[in-house]
Every structure is written in C-alpha cells, then in structure tokens.
Design an enzyme around this catalytic site. Structure first.
Site, PDB file in Angstrom:
ATOM      1  N   ASN A   1       4.222 -19.573 -96.696  1.00 17.10           N
ATOM      2  CA  ASN A   1       3.139 -20.082 -97.270  1.00 17.10           C
ATOM      3  C   ASN A   1       2.275 -18.623 -98.412  1.00 17.10           C
ATOM      4  O   ASN A   1       3.361 -17.607 -98.509  1.00 17.10           O
ATOM      5  CB  ASN A   1       3.087 -19.512 -95.187  1.00 17.10           C
ATOM      6  CG  ASN A   1       3.815 -18.226 -95.208  1.00 17.10           C
ATOM      7  OD1 ASN A   1       5.010 -18.539 -95.154  1.00 17.10           O
ATOM      8  ND2 ASN A   1       2.700 -17.676 -95.051  1.00 17.10           N
TER       9      ASN A   1
ATOM     10  N   HIS B   1      14.561 -23.992 -84.607  1.00 16.52           N
ATOM     11  CA  HIS B   1      16.261 -23.481 -85.054  1.00 16.52           C
ATOM     12  C   HIS B   1      16.848 -23.980 -83.736  1.00 16.52           C
ATOM     13  O   HIS B   1      17.139 -22.987 -82.569  1.00 16.52           O
ATOM     14  CB  HIS B   1      16.028 -21.578 -84.080  1.00 16.52           C
ATOM     15  CG  HIS B   1      15.304 -20.443 -85.525  1.00 16.52           C
ATOM     16  ND1 HIS B   1      16.540 -20.121 -86.453  1.00 16.52           N
ATOM     17  CD2 HIS B   1      14.642 -20.845 -85.564  1.00 16.52           C
ATOM     18  CE1 HIS B   1      15.699 -19.758 -86.832  1.00 16.52           C
ATOM     19  NE2 HIS B   1      14.489 -20.063 -86.512  1.00 16.52           N
TER      20      HIS B   1
ATOM     21  N   SER C   1      14.619 -20.736 -89.637  1.00 12.34           N
ATOM     22  CA  SER C   1      13.945 -22.126 -89.555  1.00 12.34           C
ATOM     23  C   SER C   1      13.255 -23.419 -90.789  1.00 12.34           C
ATOM     24  O   SER C   1      12.933 -22.956 -91.555  1.00 12.34           O
ATOM     25  CB  SER C   1      12.497 -20.836 -89.048  1.00 12.34           C
ATOM     26  OG  SER C   1      12.571 -20.187 -88.769  1.00 12.34           O
TER      27      SER C   1
ATOM     28  N   TYR D   1      11.661 -11.288 -82.234  1.00 14.68           N
ATOM     29  CA  TYR D   1      10.170 -10.845 -81.497  1.00 14.68           C
ATOM     30  C   TYR D   1      11.179 -11.378 -80.482  1.00 14.68           C
ATOM     31  O   TYR D   1      10.140 -11.498 -79.954  1.00 14.68           O
ATOM     32  CB  TYR D   1       9.837 -11.139 -82.466  1.00 14.68           C
ATOM     33  CG  TYR D   1       9.955 -12.650 -83.045  1.00 14.68           C
ATOM     34  CD1 TYR D   1       9.901 -13.776 -82.589  1.00 14.68           C
ATOM     35  CD2 TYR D   1      10.412 -12.843 -84.179  1.00 14.68           C
ATOM     36  CE1 TYR D   1      10.257 -14.975 -82.273  1.00 14.68           C
ATOM     37  CE2 TYR D   1      10.930 -14.002 -85.041  1.00 14.68           C
ATOM     38  CZ  TYR D   1      10.501 -15.154 -84.354  1.00 14.68           C
ATOM     39  OH  TYR D   1      10.999 -16.227 -84.518  1.00 14.68           O
ATOM     40  N   GLU D   2      12.091 -12.473 -80.215  1.00 19.43           N
ATOM     41  CA  GLU D   2      11.959 -12.760 -78.907  1.00 19.43           C
ATOM     42  C   GLU D   2      12.884 -12.215 -77.729  1.00 19.43           C
ATOM     43  O   GLU D   2      13.106 -11.859 -76.948  1.00 19.43           O
ATOM     44  CB  GLU D   2      13.420 -13.527 -79.408  1.00 19.43           C
ATOM     45  CG  GLU D   2      12.951 -14.916 -80.805  1.00 19.43           C
ATOM     46  CD  GLU D   2      14.514 -15.678 -80.614  1.00 19.43           C
ATOM     47  OE1 GLU D   2      14.674 -16.974 -80.073  1.00 19.43           O
ATOM     48  OE2 GLU D   2      14.766 -15.420 -81.709  1.00 19.43           O
TER      49      GLU D   2
ATOM     50  N   MET E   1      10.704 -12.675 -90.656  1.00 20.15           N
ATOM     51  CA  MET E   1      10.911 -11.522 -89.566  1.00 20.15           C
ATOM     52  C   MET E   1      12.679 -11.445 -89.386  1.00 20.15           C
ATOM     53  O   MET E   1      12.844 -11.761 -88.317  1.00 20.15           O
ATOM     54  CB  MET E   1      10.370 -12.418 -88.158  1.00 20.15           C
ATOM     55  CG  MET E   1       8.558 -12.240 -88.510  1.00 20.15           C
ATOM     56  SD  MET E   1       7.257 -13.349 -87.431  1.00 20.15           S
ATOM     57  CE  MET E   1       6.900 -13.888 -87.849  1.00 20.15           C
ATOM     58  N   SER E   2      13.122 -11.647 -90.381  1.00 18.60           N
ATOM     59  CA  SER E   2      14.459 -11.585 -90.016  1.00 18.60           C
ATOM     60  C   SER E   2      15.643 -10.879 -91.133  1.00 18.60           C
ATOM     61  O   SER E   2      14.840 -10.044 -92.015  1.00 18.60           O
ATOM     62  CB  SER E   2      15.108 -13.485 -90.091  1.00 18.60           C
ATOM     63  OG  SER E   2      15.272 -14.165 -91.661  1.00 18.60           O
TER      64      SER E   2
ATOM     65  N   HIS F   1      16.052 -13.088 -83.966  1.00 26.58           N
ATOM     66  CA  HIS F   1      14.651 -12.369 -84.272  1.00 26.58           C
ATOM     67  C   HIS F   1      15.069 -11.132 -83.142  1.00 26.58           C
ATOM     68  O   HIS F   1      14.969 -11.665 -81.467  1.00 26.58           O
ATOM     69  CB  HIS F   1      14.160 -13.070 -84.157  1.00 26.58           C
ATOM     70  CG  HIS F   1      14.049 -14.491 -85.028  1.00 26.58           C
ATOM     71  ND1 HIS F   1      14.286 -15.602 -84.381  1.00 26.58           N
ATOM     72  CD2 HIS F   1      13.947 -14.720 -86.779  1.00 26.58           C
ATOM     73  CE1 HIS F   1      14.348 -16.633 -85.453  1.00 26.58           C
ATOM     74  NE2 HIS F   1      14.097 -15.977 -87.067  1.00 26.58           N
TER      75      HIS F   1
ATOM     76  N   HIS G   1       3.318 -20.959 -87.723  1.00 33.19           N
ATOM     77  CA  HIS G   1       4.830 -21.058 -87.056  1.00 33.19           C
ATOM     78  C   HIS G   1       5.634 -23.337 -87.543  1.00 33.19           C
ATOM     79  O   HIS G   1       5.393 -23.751 -87.903  1.00 33.19           O
ATOM     80  CB  HIS G   1       4.874 -21.579 -86.162  1.00 33.19           C
ATOM     81  CG  HIS G   1       6.897 -21.891 -85.807  1.00 33.19           C
ATOM     82  ND1 HIS G   1       7.064 -20.925 -86.063  1.00 33.19           N
ATOM     83  CD2 HIS G   1       7.393 -22.010 -85.273  1.00 33.19           C
ATOM     84  CE1 HIS G   1       8.677 -21.263 -86.198  1.00 33.19           C
ATOM     85  NE2 HIS G   1       9.175 -22.186 -85.359  1.00 33.19           N
TER      86      HIS G   1
ATOM     87  N   ALA H   1      12.933 -18.475 -94.726  1.00 28.22           N
ATOM     88  CA  ALA H   1      11.435 -18.878 -95.024  1.00 28.22           C
ATOM     89  C   ALA H   1      10.735 -17.883 -94.600  1.00 28.22           C
ATOM     90  O   ALA H   1      10.622 -16.643 -93.536  1.00 28.22           O
ATOM     91  CB  ALA H   1      10.922 -19.881 -93.166  1.00 28.22           C
TER      92      ALA H   1
HETATM   93  N1  HPA Z   1       5.400 -13.704 -92.261  1.00 28.21           N
HETATM   94  C1  HPA Z   1       6.137 -13.673 -91.821  1.00 28.21           C
HETATM   95  N2  HPA Z   1       7.487 -13.722 -91.824  1.00 28.21           N
HETATM   96  C2  HPA Z   1       7.104 -15.896 -91.864  1.00 28.21           C
HETATM   97  C3  HPA Z   1       6.176 -15.979 -92.986  1.00 28.21           C
HETATM   98  C4  HPA Z   1       5.077 -14.569 -92.715  1.00 28.21           C
HETATM   99  O1  HPA Z   1       4.291 -14.804 -93.742  1.00 28.21           O
HETATM  100  N3  HPA Z   1       6.497 -17.379 -93.093  1.00 28.21           N
HETATM  101  C5  HPA Z   1       7.300 -17.658 -92.691  1.00 28.21           C
HETATM  102  N4  HPA Z   1       8.207 -16.625 -91.832  1.00 28.21           N
END
Ligand code: HPA
Length: 289
Positions: free
Chosen positions: A234, A59, A29, A83-84, A210-211, A81, A244, A111
């Site tokens: 983060n 993306h 990302s 989640y998609e 998530m990847s 992903h 996001h 990320a």
């Molecule tokens: N959690 C999951 N996926 C992420 C995060 C997170 O805090 N930050 C960036 N991608």
C-alpha cells in the site's frame, strides 16, 4: 530464552534438514505458501519447536525444513509481532533457533506500506537500513539471550552489502523492479495516520511495517548475515485507505517475485561474489510536511 529449549529445537531442525543449516528465511504476511512447492520438506508445526501458533491471518505457523537448491534451510511461515502482545525475545526466537542450528544467513521478508511517494503498491524494496521505532530491543535484559556475547551490536551494514548486491543481481536476472530503501519498524497495529506517514518520510524511511527490525538486531547479535525484502502493499502518501485484507491480497500477488529473490539468494549464498551493481540512485521525492 532457555538454552535447553533452543538446543532441542535446533537439533530437530538439523535432523529434518539432514545436517547443519545453511540459511533461514522468515516469510511475512501472505508469503506463507510461497516456498511450499519449492522445498522438499514436510512442514513442522511451530509447537514442535517450542513456538506458539501465530494469531494473525496470513501467518501459518509452520516451519518448512529441508533442501532448496541443495542448501539446507528452514523457512518460517508466520512470525510473531509486538502488537500481538509478544515480547522481543519471543519475536526473535525463530532467529535464535535457526542460528543455533547453524544458519549463517537469514532472509527476512515482509509486507510494508510505502512512505516514499515514488513507491507504488506491488513494488519490491531491498532493505538497506532500518529505523527501529518500536522502542524495544531483544538485547535488553540482565543477560543477553543464549548465543549473544555482546549486546552492543554494531548496526552499520546490518543488511549485508554483499547479499544486497547479490539480491540486485537476482532481481535483474528476473527483470524484477526493486528499489533500495530504509524500513521503519513500528509497533502497530493501527496503520499510520497520514501525518505519521509524512513524519516517517522526513525521518528517512521509505517503507513502514510492524516487524523485521528486532529480528535483524537479533540476527546481527548472533553473527548472521542479513538480507531483507519489503513488498510494498500500500502506498501511504496517496491518501488511500489501508486494510489487512488488502495487504494480504497485495502480498499474495507479489509472492512470486519474493520467492524468486529468496531462491536466487539461497542458490548463490556461497558462490563467488558477483560484480558490484551500483546501488540505484536513491528514489527521492519531496514531501510536503
Ligand atoms: N503500515 C504498517 N505495516 C504494514 C503496512 C503499513 O502501511 N502495510 C503492510 N504492513
């Protein structure tokens, strides 16, 4: 995964790159633009190589195929992903195409949220191990996908220690501060609750995303050497909210460091091994559970 479709896509990559690929890169990302100016290549739309358009902002959905530091590479800008709604085999399709086009090394970037209290937004983490907490695997099924001979893949040193060492050298060369850490892959798409973040820390994770974890399993099953980087966008244990948009903005700020690491790895893939740098003492914190 259809062999014919893979072969056609791999042929196209080889044709565009001018021969068998040396390495593949998957850009997470917000890193999409990071190599565009550095690779002599015209972008190839994903649909030309049998891949759908990513649905997630940040993306792009294009493969950059060409030369970087004299190596033939493909950089996938945009990934798929769970989640998609994608299945594990769809998620690892870019890995399989790159392997079929000859790439022996893959650089995975993402990320991620920090769950080590010592990590701050903007830090880089070299992935030295993973927790696949998705409950899914690309190796499940009646026949493992094309090119995979053994579905019982060894995950010791899944992130190649020699490439990790090279990555530490590159980071040192550019004065990039980089932690070693364990990446936990979850399905998402909700970010982790504070209790989940604490649980992940207790489980041994330093960062969460998530990847990546399914891609690493597929790459190992296909015999590729893997190196991976997380940009911490983060920090969970501070209790700050995550969005996001904030993740993308933070990853764009760190994109230059990620580009330098990728370039340093690609430029030196087949160089003699540099002297080992001792893995930094693991950045420990203490988490109240
Ligand atoms: N959690 C999951 N996926 C992420 C995060 C997170 O805090 N930050 C960036 N991608």
């Amino acid at each position: 995964m259809k062999r014919k479709k893979l072969d056609e896509a791999a042929d196209l990559l080889r044709e565009r790159a001018g021969g068998t690929l040396d390495a593949a890169i998957i850009l997470g990302s917000g890193f999409g633009g990071v190599l565009r100016d550095r690779i002599s290549a015209t972008p190839l739309a994903y649909k030309k190589i049998g891949m759908p358009e990513p649905t997630v902002p940040g993306h792009a959905g294009e493969a950059l195929v060409g030369q970087l530091h004299g190596r033939r590479i493909v950089a996938f800008s945009g990934r798929f992903h769970l989640y998609e709604g994608y299945e594990p085999l769809e998620i690892v399709y870019p890995v399989a195409v790159a392997a079929h086009a000859g790439a022996k090394t893959i650089v995975l970037t993402n990320a991620a949220g920090g769950v080590n209290a010592k990590f701050h937004a903007g830090d880089l983490m070299l992935i030295v191990d993973q927790l696949n907490l998705t409950g899914r695997s690309p190796l499940v099924g009646r026949v493992p996908f094309a090119g995979v001979k053994d579905r019982f893949v060894d995950m010791v040193d899944a992130y190649d220690p020699n490439l990790c060492n090279l990555a530490r050298h590159v980071a040192m060369q550019y004065s990039i501060v980089m932690h070693d850490g364990v990446y936990a892959g979850l399905i998402g798409p909700a970010y982790e609750s504070p209790a989940e973040a604490r649980l992940l820390r207790v489980m041994g994770a330093d960062a969460v995303g998530m990847s990546t974890v399914l891609e690493t399993i597929a790459a190992r099953a296909l015999g590729m050497s893997v190196v991976g980087f997380s940009l911490i966008t983060n920090a969970h244990l501070t209790g700050e909210a995550t969005s996001h948009a904030a993740v993308i903005a933070a990853s764009q700020r760190g994109a230059n460091d990620v580009a330098r690491l990728i370039e340093g790895i690609v430029a030196n893939i087949d160089a003699p091994l540099p002297a080992p740098i001792e893995a930094p003492a693991k950045t420990e914190d203490s988490v109240p559970v």
